[in-house]
Design an enzyme around this catalytic site. Structure first.
Site, mmCIF file in Angstrom:
data_model
loop_
_atom_site.group_PDB
_atom_site.id
_atom_site.type_symbol
_atom_site.label_atom_id
_atom_site.label_comp_id
_atom_site.label_asym_id
_atom_site.label_seq_id
_atom_site.Cartn_x
_atom_site.Cartn_y
_atom_site.Cartn_z
ATOM 1 N N LYS A 1 44.915 35.009 45.064
ATOM 2 C CA LYS A 1 45.314 36.119 45.954
ATOM 3 C C LYS A 1 44.070 36.930 46.295
ATOM 4 O O LYS A 1 43.547 37.666 45.468
ATOM 5 C CB LYS A 1 46.360 37.004 45.293
ATOM 6 C CG LYS A 1 46.792 38.196 46.165
ATOM 7 C CD LYS A 1 47.810 39.065 45.443
ATOM 8 C CE LYS A 1 48.243 40.237 46.306
ATOM 9 N NZ LYS A 1 47.205 41.262 46.469
ATOM 10 N N ASP B 1 30.704 34.651 39.363
ATOM 11 C CA ASP B 1 29.684 34.555 40.417
ATOM 12 C C ASP B 1 28.333 35.106 39.958
ATOM 13 O O ASP B 1 27.280 34.641 40.418
ATOM 14 C CB ASP B 1 30.138 35.314 41.661
ATOM 15 C CG ASP B 1 31.128 34.520 42.493
ATOM 16 O OD1 ASP B 1 31.446 33.382 42.116
ATOM 17 O OD2 ASP B 1 31.585 35.045 43.533
ATOM 18 N N SER C 1 44.974 38.712 41.908
ATOM 19 C CA SER C 1 44.555 39.968 42.516
ATOM 20 C C SER C 1 43.404 40.625 41.743
ATOM 21 O O SER C 1 42.315 40.081 41.677
ATOM 22 C CB SER C 1 45.764 40.898 42.618
ATOM 23 O OG SER C 1 45.490 41.995 43.437
#
Length: 566
Positions: A325, A311, A300
């Protein structure tokens, strides 16, 4: 009884599907129309009416309807939950990190009863003198000897500034029955287990959850690190961090990324759930090398943090693949002081990928909802590195976790390590600092003698396997004299010897023993400080931050290739 609960659960599903329509969503869920919803609500009303009127026994309507609601929600996804008025205190404590109580972990002991398993540092429990291993006998002079942990927990919690007395039985001491008078306080759960600078000049932060104090805790650590003149980098440990508040994750990302950086997008069924999150403040450490540690318990908000950093090529990720998740929940009041925590959106990190591993609305022929690796799409980081969706965050450097064999598992499961630590602490007033403490030969020998061979049982699979194979060979006519001789030799080679098995697994056993012993003197912070000395993930993080060029080589492989071409 279960039959009519099933009817209720099916009927209530219609009510959930009706909610988006009430909000003005013009597109009804597939296979569900407004007429069907009304029809199913009529069925629900009829079932409840018939049961209330004609069922042979008096029904507890609140209990059974709550059971039906929860059964229905479990079929949707594990994160959509009905939270009754009675359950809200525990729920709010998780999100805010605050509750009224004495500040201690409790657990069920193998011999029965509930015991103190770890007072928080500087808590009412710790200041009063409660210790790990204390078996709770009475609370306010009422016996709790046969109560469950949930029942005891409810008795220990309460409004701040209220008084209570706790009577315990303390093992391994002469006067074993002790009574403590405490005053409950507002307990603030510290999301930072430990932070500090290692001898290698690497800053380390262990973040265990995302509550209202997480970002401020990380910020405090980073500001202290900045004053260290030879700091090589920072390690953010998110292993086994199950997540929490998304806003705290965004704040923490803002400590490392330029102000205004887009780090997260959420998308739901309506435009209300479309939201773009950006960092809002100037970073504390915009250029400091950063390594993030993760494992399969990182989920999460943890995955939002590490996913955005990966990223944007802002951190090297070390460890094991994260949980996967990618769903966002919110709470909505549903009357009579009840709450519904429901999934309203999916989140996408900067590369555009969704890291959710399980699609709860779709099932394969075999009932599996997991997305196979072959169907995962390729995305790219800001610098062009390949990353994939659909299965959590894959580390840049994978570290294999040590497996636990049956011997070590039974030691931990049956709390032999914990019981030994309680005895050891009763006999040793002090121990070395967490940085210096280790399980010496003397301590390990003490533990081996403490582990009673007649009471300690662990699965002897090799011996059982050889015995079964011997019987099979006999029944199929293979048991010649030469075969029997080989079986006898194999049986001797694989015969279990507890003393030898303990020595063979000393390193792993020592890790658990050290943690249990240290927790009795230095709490969770001391355990973590000691553990990072032998942690493979931490060793790899230090290597990356200490080896010239290694950090940049991992994050910017394209630049290295261009330099080689020149």
């Amino acid at each position: 009884m279960m039959k009519y609960l099933r009817f209720w659960a099916i009927a209530i599903i219609g009510a959930v599907f009706a909610a988006p329509m009430a909000l003005g969503d013009s597109q009804a869920r597939k296979g569900s129309t407004e007429a069907e919803v009304i029809q199913q609500l009529d069925v629900l009303n009829s079932v409840v009416k018939e049961l209330t009127t004609f069922y042979v026994d008096t029904l507890d309507a609140k209990k059974h309807i709550h059971t039906a609601i929860k059964a229905m929600l479990e079929d949707i996804d594990p994160y959509t939950e009905f939270i009754s008025e009675e359950e809200q205190n525990d729920f709010l404590a998780l999100s805010t990190g605050e509750y009224g109580g004495i500040g201690s972990y409790i657990t069920q002991h193998k011999s029965g009863g509930v015991e103190i398993s770890g007072p928080y540092a500087d808590s009412p429990a710790a200041r009063a003198g409660l210790k790990c291993g204390d078996k709770i006998l009475m609370i306010d002079n009422d016996s709790v000897d046969k109560c469950t942990t949930d029942e005891v927990s409810k008795r220990l919690k309460g409004q701040a500034s209220t008084h209570l007395s706790i009577t315990v039985k303390r093992p391994y001491v002469a006067d074993s029955i002790l009574t403590f008078n405490l005053i409950r306080e507002k307990i603030k759960l510290n999301p930072i287990t430990y932070y500090g600078i290692t001898p290698d000049s690497v800053g380390y932060i262990a973040l265990n959850t995302y509550n209202e104090h997480s970002a401020s805790g990380v910020k405090k650590a980073l500001l202290e690190f900045k004053s260290h003149p030879k700091l090589k980098g920072v390690v953010l440990d998110l292993r086994s961090n199950g997540g929490g508040l998304v806003d705290e994750a965004i704040k923490i990302l803002g400590f490392f990324l330029p102000k205004g950086t887009e780090v997260l997008t959420t998308k739901g069924r309506t435009t209300q759930q479309l939201k773009v999150y950006k960092t809002s403040e100037a970073p504390i450490m915009p250029d400091m090398p950063l390594v993030v540690l993760i494992n399969d318990g990182s989920a999460s908000a943890s995955e939002i943090t590490v996913g955005a950093l990966q990223d944007l090529d802002r951190a090297v990720v070390v460890g094991q693949r994260s949980f996967g998740k990618g769903l966002v929940q919110t709470t909505r009041p549903i009357g009579f002081n009840n709450l519904l925590k429901l999934t309203i959106a999916k989140y996408y990190i900067p590369s555009g990928r969704l890291i959710q591993e399980i699609d709860y609305s779709e099932h394969n022929a075999d009932g599996n909802s997991r997305k196979p690796d072959s169907l995962c799409q390729v995305f790219h980081t800001a610098g062009g590195r390949e990353v994939r969706d659909g299965g959590g965050i894959t580390p840049d450097i994978k570290i294999k976790e040590d497996s636990i064999n049956r011997l070590v598992y039974k030691i931990v499961q049956d709390k032999w390590d914990s019981d030994f630590a309680t005895k050891y602490a009763a006999e040793h007033p002090t121990i070395p600092s967490p940085a210096d403490f280790e399980i010496t030969d003397e301590i390990f020998e003490e533990f081996k003698h403490f582990l009673h061979p007649e009471k300690f049982e662990y699965d002897k699979v090799c011996e059982i396997g050889v015995s079964l194979l011997r019987k099979t060979a006999e029944s199929e006519g293979y048991m010649t004299d030469s075969v029997k001789t080989e079986f006898d030799r194999l049986e001797q080679l694989l015969k279990h010897d507890l003393n030898r098995d303990l020595d063979r697994n000393r390193a792993q056993i020592s890790t658990y023993l050290a943690g249990e012993i240290l927790s009795r003197y230095y709490y969770d912070a001391g355990v973590t400080e000691n553990l990072i000395k032998t942690c493979k993930c931490m060793a790899e993080a230090v290597r990356v931050l200490s080896t010239p060029g290694e950090y940049d080589k991992i994050l910017h492989p394209q630049q290295k290739k261009k330099q080689k071409r020149k």
